[in-house]
Design a protein around this motif. Structure first.
Motif, PDB file in Angstrom:
ATOM      1  N   ASP A 137      13.660   7.718 -24.919  1.00 32.32           N
ATOM      2  CA  ASP A 137      13.014   6.868 -25.909  1.00 32.32           C
ATOM      3  C   ASP A 137      11.527   6.716 -25.589  1.00 32.32           C
ATOM      4  O   ASP A 137      11.135   6.622 -24.431  1.00 32.32           O
ATOM      5  N   ASN A 138      10.707   6.717 -26.601  1.00 33.18           N
ATOM      6  CA  ASN A 138       9.279   6.389 -26.508  1.00 33.18           C
ATOM      7  C   ASN A 138       8.554   7.087 -25.347  1.00 33.18           C
ATOM      8  O   ASN A 138       8.050   6.434 -24.440  1.00 33.18           O
ATOM      9  N   PRO A 139       8.491   8.418 -25.335  1.00 34.07           N
ATOM     10  CA  PRO A 139       7.754   9.082 -24.253  1.00 34.07           C
ATOM     11  C   PRO A 139       6.286   8.684 -24.222  1.00 34.07           C
ATOM     12  O   PRO A 139       5.684   8.645 -23.144  1.00 34.07           O
ATOM     13  N   ASP A 140       5.700   8.372 -25.395  1.00 36.87           N
ATOM     14  CA  ASP A 140       4.300   7.949 -25.409  1.00 36.87           C
ATOM     15  C   ASP A 140       4.117   6.638 -24.657  1.00 36.87           C
ATOM     16  O   ASP A 140       3.141   6.452 -23.923  1.00 36.87           O
ATOM     17  N   GLN A 141       5.070   5.709 -24.799  1.00 42.07           N
ATOM     18  CA  GLN A 141       4.970   4.440 -24.085  1.00 42.07           C
ATOM     19  C   GLN A 141       5.135   4.640 -22.584  1.00 42.07           C
ATOM     20  O   GLN A 141       4.438   4.016 -21.784  1.00 42.07           O
ATOM     21  N   ARG A 142       6.033   5.510 -22.192  1.00 46.19           N
ATOM     22  CA  ARG A 142       6.249   5.751 -20.766  1.00 46.19           C
ATOM     23  C   ARG A 142       4.986   6.328 -20.115  1.00 46.19           C
ATOM     24  O   ARG A 142       4.676   5.994 -18.969  1.00 46.19           O
ATOM     25  N   ILE A 143       4.295   7.193 -20.853  1.00 45.23           N
ATOM     26  CA  ILE A 143       3.087   7.812 -20.294  1.00 45.23           C
ATOM     27  C   ILE A 143       1.913   6.841 -20.308  1.00 45.23           C
ATOM     28  O   ILE A 143       1.179   6.720 -19.319  1.00 45.23           O
ATOM     29  N   SER A 144       1.705   6.150 -21.415  1.00 44.39           N
ATOM     30  CA  SER A 144       0.508   5.322 -21.567  1.00 44.39           C
ATOM     31  C   SER A 144       0.660   3.931 -20.968  1.00 44.39           C
ATOM     32  O   SER A 144      -0.281   3.401 -20.382  1.00 44.39           O
ATOM     33  N   GLN A 145       1.842   3.331 -21.084  1.00 42.54           N
ATOM     34  CA  GLN A 145       2.009   1.933 -20.689  1.00 42.54           C
ATOM     35  C   GLN A 145       2.791   1.771 -19.395  1.00 42.54           C
ATOM     36  O   GLN A 145       2.356   1.046 -18.491  1.00 42.54           O
ATOM     37  N   ASP A 146       3.933   2.441 -19.281  1.00 39.53           N
ATOM     38  CA  ASP A 146       4.748   2.260 -18.084  1.00 39.53           C
ATOM     39  C   ASP A 146       4.038   2.794 -16.846  1.00 39.53           C
ATOM     40  O   ASP A 146       4.132   2.195 -15.770  1.00 39.53           O
ATOM     41  N   ALA A 147       3.351   3.927 -16.975  1.00 32.29           N
ATOM     42  CA  ALA A 147       2.602   4.468 -15.833  1.00 32.29           C
ATOM     43  C   ALA A 147       1.505   3.504 -15.406  1.00 32.29           C
ATOM     44  O   ALA A 147       1.269   3.301 -14.208  1.00 32.29           O
ATOM     45  N   GLU A 148       0.837   2.890 -16.391  1.00 35.67           N
ATOM     46  CA  GLU A 148      -0.227   1.922 -16.071  1.00 35.67           C
ATOM     47  C   GLU A 148       0.345   0.710 -15.341  1.00 35.67           C
ATOM     48  O   GLU A 148      -0.207   0.248 -14.332  1.00 35.67           O
ATOM     49  N   ARG A 149       1.456   0.193 -15.823  1.00 34.40           N
ATOM     50  CA  ARG A 149       2.042  -0.994 -15.207  1.00 34.40           C
ATOM     51  C   ARG A 149       2.587  -0.695 -13.814  1.00 34.40           C
ATOM     52  O   ARG A 149       2.486  -1.522 -12.903  1.00 34.40           O
ATOM     53  N   LEU A 150       3.178   0.480 -13.638  1.00 35.61           N
ATOM     54  CA  LEU A 150       3.667   0.850 -12.319  1.00 35.61           C
ATOM     55  C   LEU A 150       2.527   0.902 -11.311  1.00 35.61           C
ATOM     56  O   LEU A 150       2.637   0.368 -10.202  1.00 35.61           O
ATOM     57  N   CYS A 151       1.419   1.535 -11.687  1.00 30.93           N
ATOM     58  CA  CYS A 151       0.280   1.643 -10.778  1.00 30.93           C
ATOM     59  C   CYS A 151      -0.320   0.273 -10.477  1.00 30.93           C
ATOM     60  O   CYS A 151      -0.733   0.005  -9.338  1.00 30.93           O
ATOM     61  N   LYS A 152      -0.361  -0.603 -11.466  1.00 29.00           N
ATOM     62  CA  LYS A 152      -0.894  -1.942 -11.230  1.00 29.00           C
ATOM     63  C   LYS A 152       0.011  -2.723 -10.283  1.00 29.00           C
ATOM     64  O   LYS A 152      -0.482  -3.409  -9.371  1.00 29.00           O
ATOM     65  N   GLN A 153       1.322  -2.648 -10.478  1.00 26.41           N
ATOM     66  CA  GLN A 153       2.246  -3.358  -9.599  1.00 26.41           C
ATOM     67  C   GLN A 153       2.164  -2.814  -8.174  1.00 26.41           C
ATOM     68  O   GLN A 153       2.174  -3.573  -7.198  1.00 26.41           O
ATOM     69  N   LEU A 154       2.089  -1.484  -8.046  1.00 35.19           N
ATOM     70  CA  LEU A 154       2.006  -0.880  -6.713  1.00 35.19           C
ATOM     71  C   LEU A 154       0.729  -1.289  -6.007  1.00 35.19           C
ATOM     72  O   LEU A 154       0.743  -1.583  -4.801  1.00 35.19           O
ATOM     73  N   SER A 155      -0.385  -1.322  -6.732  1.00 41.46           N
ATOM     74  CA  SER A 155      -1.652  -1.691  -6.096  1.00 41.46           C
ATOM     75  C   SER A 155      -1.651  -3.138  -5.635  1.00 41.46           C
ATOM     76  O   SER A 155      -2.324  -3.491  -4.669  1.00 41.46           O
ATOM     77  N   SER A 156      -0.892  -3.983  -6.320  1.00 38.63           N
ATOM     78  CA  SER A 156      -0.856  -5.397  -5.949  1.00 38.63           C
ATOM     79  C   SER A 156       0.053  -5.667  -4.755  1.00 38.63           C
ATOM     80  O   SER A 156      -0.122  -6.665  -4.058  1.00 38.63           O
ATOM     81  N   MET A 157       1.020  -4.792  -4.503  1.00 34.77           N
ATOM     82  CA  MET A 157       1.999  -5.065  -3.452  1.00 34.77           C
ATOM     83  C   MET A 157       1.943  -4.079  -2.291  1.00 34.77           C
ATOM     84  O   MET A 157       2.518  -4.342  -1.236  1.00 34.77           O
ATOM     85  N   ALA A 158       1.238  -2.954  -2.470  1.00 32.31           N
ATOM     86  CA  ALA A 158       1.301  -1.884  -1.474  1.00 32.31           C
ATOM     87  C   ALA A 158       0.813  -2.349  -0.109  1.00 32.31           C
ATOM     88  O   ALA A 158       1.474  -2.151   0.915  1.00 32.31           O
ATOM     89  N   SER A 159      -0.374  -2.974  -0.063  1.00 34.04           N
ATOM     90  CA  SER A 159      -0.937  -3.373   1.220  1.00 34.04           C
ATOM     91  C   SER A 159      -0.061  -4.412   1.913  1.00 34.04           C
ATOM     92  O   SER A 159       0.120  -4.385   3.129  1.00 34.04           O
ATOM     93  N   ARG A 160       0.514  -5.335   1.128  1.00 39.74           N
ATOM     94  CA  ARG A 160       1.371  -6.356   1.723  1.00 39.74           C
ATOM     95  C   ARG A 160       2.628  -5.743   2.326  1.00 39.74           C
ATOM     96  O   ARG A 160       3.086  -6.168   3.394  1.00 39.74           O
ATOM     97  N   LEU A 161       3.199  -4.761   1.632  1.00 36.74           N
ATOM     98  CA  LEU A 161       4.401  -4.123   2.155  1.00 36.74           C
ATOM     99  C   LEU A 161       4.119  -3.357   3.443  1.00 36.74           C
ATOM    100  O   LEU A 161       4.906  -3.395   4.391  1.00 36.74           O
ATOM    101  N   VAL A 162       2.980  -2.655   3.479  1.00 39.63           N
ATOM    102  CA  VAL A 162       2.681  -1.819   4.636  1.00 39.63           C
ATOM    103  C   VAL A 162       2.277  -2.669   5.839  1.00 39.63           C
ATOM    104  O   VAL A 162       2.665  -2.377   6.981  1.00 39.63           O
ATOM    105  N   ILE A 163       1.533  -3.750   5.601  1.00 34.25           N
ATOM    106  CA  ILE A 163       1.048  -4.566   6.712  1.00 34.25           C
ATOM    107  C   ILE A 163       2.106  -5.535   7.211  1.00 34.25           C
ATOM    108  O   ILE A 163       2.018  -6.035   8.346  1.00 34.25           O
ATOM    109  N   SER A 164       3.128  -5.800   6.402  1.00 30.48           N
ATOM    110  CA  SER A 164       4.140  -6.797   6.773  1.00 30.48           C
ATOM    111  C   SER A 164       4.834  -6.506   8.096  1.00 30.48           C
ATOM    112  O   SER A 164       5.037  -7.424   8.903  1.00 30.48           O
TER     113      SER A 164
END
Length: 619
Positions: A137-164
């Protein structure tokens, strides 16, 4: 609302998630020398410095207790100055940390989205995925929106996970030195309980989140459909019915969002969409219990008489120091628990993007097996000039049978035909007999049911080009419309000749567009589909055809919006430019521009006729 049956397992935090997440990480970090790796290493360094400063700031209160109990004014001034300096340094480091996270987010989004674009636009994958496959379903949404949200979530939590692991290890050692085994086991037991509870509460969220994202895409697609077809809907006065159907999609989306909010009630949630919910029961409980537990842990050695020999000032200083160590250790665990909601979001987006990548790669692999030369769309020599085709034949059809991919009934049975240069072919037949379907098979958009189709001349300028039934106009200048699709794909193909473009616009009867747009290279702020009439769009596509000058031109009702006089002018120009025509149309006036007529009769039957001569073959 159940998900579509994709044939895949229900998405959750499992081994499949780890596989998909790892494949995405390889895109985000393609090599050790990549800028993403360097930025992430810098982020880790800054995060470590932040933790060191936080540790020093955490010890300040205990030092204040000692200085104030001694009434030492000079040390008090030094301590205040030192505390202010630490706070300023911490603020700067926090800002730098956030800035690097933002840069990582943008860089990760670029890497992931471009990787998806490369596979999505390879060959005919985007067509197959949007038209023929119904399991994504909705390949355009997965490329344009889901990829953006995944990268934003990862950037917000990545350093905390690695340094923990490092912060937890250090504060675990400090806590053990201060409180012994009892205090340490209490804190770890508290964390285990919190993790189990959050795991139980988090399980149903991932699936609901994925369903919400699908419905978001459906709702946005409905509005896009109205935007693209606003004039057609307005002619039908269809405002009320479209309002009803759009509201229906909205209600489905809102029901799913309410369900998601109910499931997240017991978790700390900060929605990535457009609403914010304050921390409810689950995290509030662990946050406040954690603060109380820290004092319980500290009280154990105090009531056991370990510190009986200290003065009240020394004891206050020690309690403050130990409280900071225990509270920060609990805070490290609490942050991991708090990340559970973010992790559920990451899992949802990872499954959606991972599923899309797997399907895209599978489609591309199958198409490559069927058509090894799929990626060789246009041929150029070393100087960037188009190569001339050495073959005088465009297509060879042998016992070809084909059907609609969504049907089992054959449209045409055992069609054998050779389309040669200077023999113009007209394709006719009633609606639904498979005329446009034949062009799809010729262009390998559809696979034949039986028999074979061989394209013996390359696709592109000086080879074979198709003009689809619905004119396609790209975003860009008038020049980009005429030379499409050459500029963005092959910028080294040579400079564009303005005189030729103007000549072909004149031959196509749309030279007035130069004045309306302000020139060949002037940017326009309007939608071509909204401004041009259907006839003008078809004429502009013929100007594009004249510029590209293929040896064979396949036209799917390309003059349906034009008069017979205009149609004749365009067909004569095509012939003058040396094109062999394969035309699909209903007008009898087209017969005089062709040599052979293929009539599709329905039920799989067909007949081939030499125009102005007797029918010579019938199946």
């Amino acid at each position: 609302m159940p998900l579509r049956n994709t044939g895949l397992k229900r998405p959750k935090l499992d081994w499949k998630f780890l596989q998909r997440f790892y494949s995405i990480l390889k895109i985000l970090f393609p090599s050790w020398s990549n800028q993403n790796v360097l930025m992430f290493a810098t982020l880790l360094g800054v995060t470590i410095l932040v933790q060191l400063v936080i540790y020093q700031v955490g010890l300040i209160p205990s030092q204040f207790y000692g200085v104030l109990s001694q009434k030492n004014y000079g040390k008090f001034q030094e301590l205040v100055s030192f505390a202010i300096l630490l706070i300023l340094i911490n603020s700067v480091l926090k800002s730098v940390e956030q800035y690097i996270c933002s840069l990582l987010y943008v860089s990760w989004r670029e890497s992931l989205t471009e990787d998806l674009h490369r596979d999505y636009f390879w060959g005919r994958v985007y067509y197959t995925l949007n038209v023929l496959r119904k399991d994504i379903d909705n390949p355009d949404q997965r490329i344009s929106q889901d990829a953006e949200r995944l990268c934003k979530q990862l950037s917000s939590m990545a350093s905390r996970l690695v340094i923990s692991p490092f912060t937890i290890s250090y504060y675990t050692l400090q806590c053990f030195n201060n409180t012994g085994w009892i205090g340490l086991l209490s804190i770890f037991g508290y964390f285990v309980i919190g993790t189990v509870v959050n795991k139980i509460l988090m399980g149903p969220i991932v699936l609901t989140l994925i369903e919400q994202e699908k419905l978001e895409g459906d709702f946005r697609f409905k509005h896009m459909q109205i935007r693209v077809n606003a004039e057609s809907a307005a002619f039908y006065r269809a405002g009320k019915v479209e309002c009803m159907r759009t509201n229906w999609r909205l209600q489905r989306l809102l029901r799913t969002q309410r369900s998601l909010m109910n499931k997240e009630l017991w978790l700390y949630i900060k929605s990535q969409s457009f609403f914010y919910v304050s921390p409810p029961f689950g995290v509030n409980t662990f946050d406040y219990l954690g603060s109380i537990l820290s004092y319980v842990v500290i009280a154990i050695p105090i009531f056991a008489g370990v510190y009986d020999g200290m003065t009240p000032g020394e004891l206050s200083s020690l309690v403050s120091k130990n409280a900071f160590v225990c509270i920060y250790l609990i805070n490290c665990f609490t942050q991991l628990i708090d990340l559970s909601t973010t992790l559920s979001d990451v899992a949802g987006y990872t499954h959606r993007i991972g599923e899309l990548r797997e399907v895209i790669i599978d489609i591309g692999r199958k198409q490559c097996d069927c058509d090894p030369a799929l990626g060789e769309a246009y041929n150029f020599d070393s100087d960037g000039e188009f190569l001339n085709s050495s073959s005088g034949t465009a297509f060879v059809l042998q016992q070809l049978s084909y059907k609609c991919p969504l049907s089992e009934e054959l449209l045409v049975k055992e069609l054998s035909l050779k389309i040669c240069q200077d023999t113009h072919l007209l394709l006719v037949g009633n609606t639904g007999t498979g005329k446009t379907s034949l062009l799809r098979v010729l262009n390998r958009l559809w696979e034949p049911s039986n028999g074979s189709v061989e394209m013996t001349t390359f696709f592109g300028p000086r080879g074979i080009l198709f003009l689809p039934q619905k004119p396609y106009l790209t975003d860009g200048t008038l020049r980009e419309q005429v030379i499409y699709p050459l500029k963005d794909i092959y910028p080294a193909a040579g400079s564009v000749d303005d005189e030729r473009i103007l000549q072909y616009l004149e031959l196509a009867g749309v030279s007035s567009l130069i004045k309306r747009t302000g020139g060949l290279d002037e940017k326009v702020d309007w939608n071509w589909y909204d401004v041009l009439s259907p006839g003008e769009m078809q004429r502009l596509c013929f100007a594009r055809l004249f510029y590209l000058q293929p040896k064979f031109a396949v036209l799917d009702e390309a003059t349906s919006a034009l008069t017979e006089e205009a149609e004749g002018q365009l067909y004569r120009t095509c012939k003058q430019l040396g094109m062999t025509l394969v035309s699909l149309g209903h007008r009898s006036s087209l017969e005089k521009y062709h040599d052979v007529m293929l009539r599709l009769c329905g039920g799989g039957q067909w007949e081939l006729t030499k125009l102005k001569m007797e029918k010579h073959n019938q199946n």
